[in-house]
Design a protein around this motif. Structure first.
Motif, short mmCIF file in Angstrom:
data_model
loop_
_atom_site.label_atom_id
_atom_site.label_comp_id
_atom_site.label_asym_id
_atom_site.label_seq_id
_atom_site.Cartn_x
_atom_site.Cartn_y
_atom_site.Cartn_z
N LYS A 137 7.47 -7.71 0.90
CA LYS A 137 7.19 -9.15 0.77
C LYS A 137 8.48 -9.96 0.63
N ALA B 16 2.10 -7.78 3.60
CA ALA B 16 3.17 -8.04 2.64
C ALA B 16 3.79 -9.41 2.83
N TYR B 17 4.03 -9.80 4.08
CA TYR B 17 4.59 -11.12 4.33
C TYR B 17 3.69 -12.22 3.78
N GLY C 215 4.14 -12.51 0.17
CA GLY C 215 5.42 -13.16 -0.12
C GLY C 215 5.38 -14.66 0.09
#
Length: 378
Positions: free
Chosen positions: A171, A200-201, A204
């Motif tokens: 992230k 994950a992005y 984030g």
């Protein structure tokens, strides 16, 4: 002696306050992260749209792919829990990263790879870094099934993206994008294989916007850090994930038994982060799409020849997809677009050489012959 305060010490130290790690934990790092966000101005002009395009070039990580972001977290946690060995199934990049971080930590690494389905650049990394490479007569999905079984019968820690600490490390790429741009992009385009990265992005980008996404169920490790985190930006991007046509379970709506594509890093038919990836796309108002191998390779050539950025085929799918979606009007004019290039082109040199437009000219070893070759090719 402690390192100078100005020395970059890796993504865990940089984002420790936003990661699930105890203050006393020894960090296993190769100074990963802090990768370049490269403006693709030539590409933007070529597509003829009023957009700004940036590439997050994860091929500049220590082992040449984004996997290092998650691996520093996964191996750090495994060592802190007393693990003496790690294991993963891999199409190549995970094995290379796992081997490197295991070597750094002084523990054993076991990697399962599919027979004949791994680029030599990645296999070389795993072998030279001392991992035990086990080649199976099956594909990545077979290897993933076996790895899960091994974790119940052998003293090994799984470091595939089903490990929640992997996604926590990954992230941080979204954090870095916002840190550099000073805002979130309007769209983020990303290759999709096992689907941990798109998940994950989104975590984030969401955390930086002060929003807890539904994907928090991806294994938010809240023992040492807890939401909410301070907001850095007020917006989140539309997430767009691209798959190879011969390996596109998100497009088919079900696992693919025999996935096939030249983009070996995303040759995965049964993604382990299925629900999380769907949640990221739906929450962001994004979409999945697929591209042919020919489109993927054309984008790889274009990036190398017009921008000087050499990425592996699986990375190039993000650029191929965003260009097509711009042309179709799915991405709005005037947008700020970022895309993830997941791995370096040297991961798969054979594919690059086979489709290279540069060619090789053989001439005698004299100045006149070289001069003629130069003038003929100006």
């Amino acid at each position: 002696m402690n390192p100078p305060s100005t020395l970059y010490q890796g993504l865990i130290e940089r984002y420790r306050a936003r990661l699930p790690i105890a203050s006393q934990t020894k960090v296993i790092t190769l100074c990963e992260g802090n990768t370049a966000l490269i403006p693709l101005d030539n590409l933007a002009r070529a597509v003829g749209h009023d957009v700004k395009i940036y590439a997050k070039f994860e091929g500049l990580n220590p082992t040449g792919s984004f996997k290092d972001r998650g691996m520093t977290m996964a191996v750090t946690q495994a060592v802190s829990e007393g693990s003496r060995a790690i294991i993963c199934a891999s199409t190549g990049n995970t094995s290379a990263s796992a081997a490197a971080y295991a070597a750094r930590a002084g523990i054993r690494c076991f990697v399962l790879i599919p027979e004949g389905k791994i680029a030599l650049g990645k296999l070389a990394q795993a072998m030279i870094q001392g991992s035990v490479v086990i080649q199976i007569k099956g594909n990545f999905d077979d290897g993933m099934r076996i790895v899960k079984e091994m974790a119940t019968v052998a003293p090994v820690a799984i470091v595939n993206s089903i490990n929640p600490y992997r996604l926590q490390g990954q992230k941080t790429a979204a954090f870095e994008i916002v840190d550099v741009l000073g805002r979130a992009p309007d769209y983020h385009c990303i290759p999709v294989g096992n689907a941990g990265n798109i998940s994950a992005y989104w975590v984030g980008f969401s955390e930086y916007a002060g929003v807890q996404p539904k994907t928090a169920a991806c294994g938010y490790c809240t023992e040492y850090c807890a939401f909410p985190f301070p907001a850095v930006t007020s917006t989140r991007p539309v997430m767009v994930g691209y798959q190879a046509a011969g390996s596109a379970p998100f497009i088919a709506g079900h696992p693919i038994a025999e996935p096939e594509t030249v983009a070996t890093a995303i040759r995965i038919g049964n993604p382990q982060s299925w629900d999380l990836a769907w949640a990221a796309v739906r929450e962001s108002g994004g979409w999945f799409d697929s591209l042919t191998d020919a489109e993927i390779l054309a984008a790889q050539r274009t990036l190398a020849a017009t921008e000087g950025v050499f990425c592996e085929p699986a990375s190039a799918i993000a650029v191929a997809g965003l260009v097509r979606d711009l042309t179709r009007g799915k991405i709005r004019p005037g947008s700020l677009i970022t895309c993830t290039l997941t791995g370096h082109g040297l991961k798969d040199p054979d594919t690059a050489i086979k489709q290279s437009g540069g060619g090789m000219v053989e001439v005698p070893a004299d100045s006149d012959a070289v001069k003629r070759a130069i003038l003929d090719n100006l």
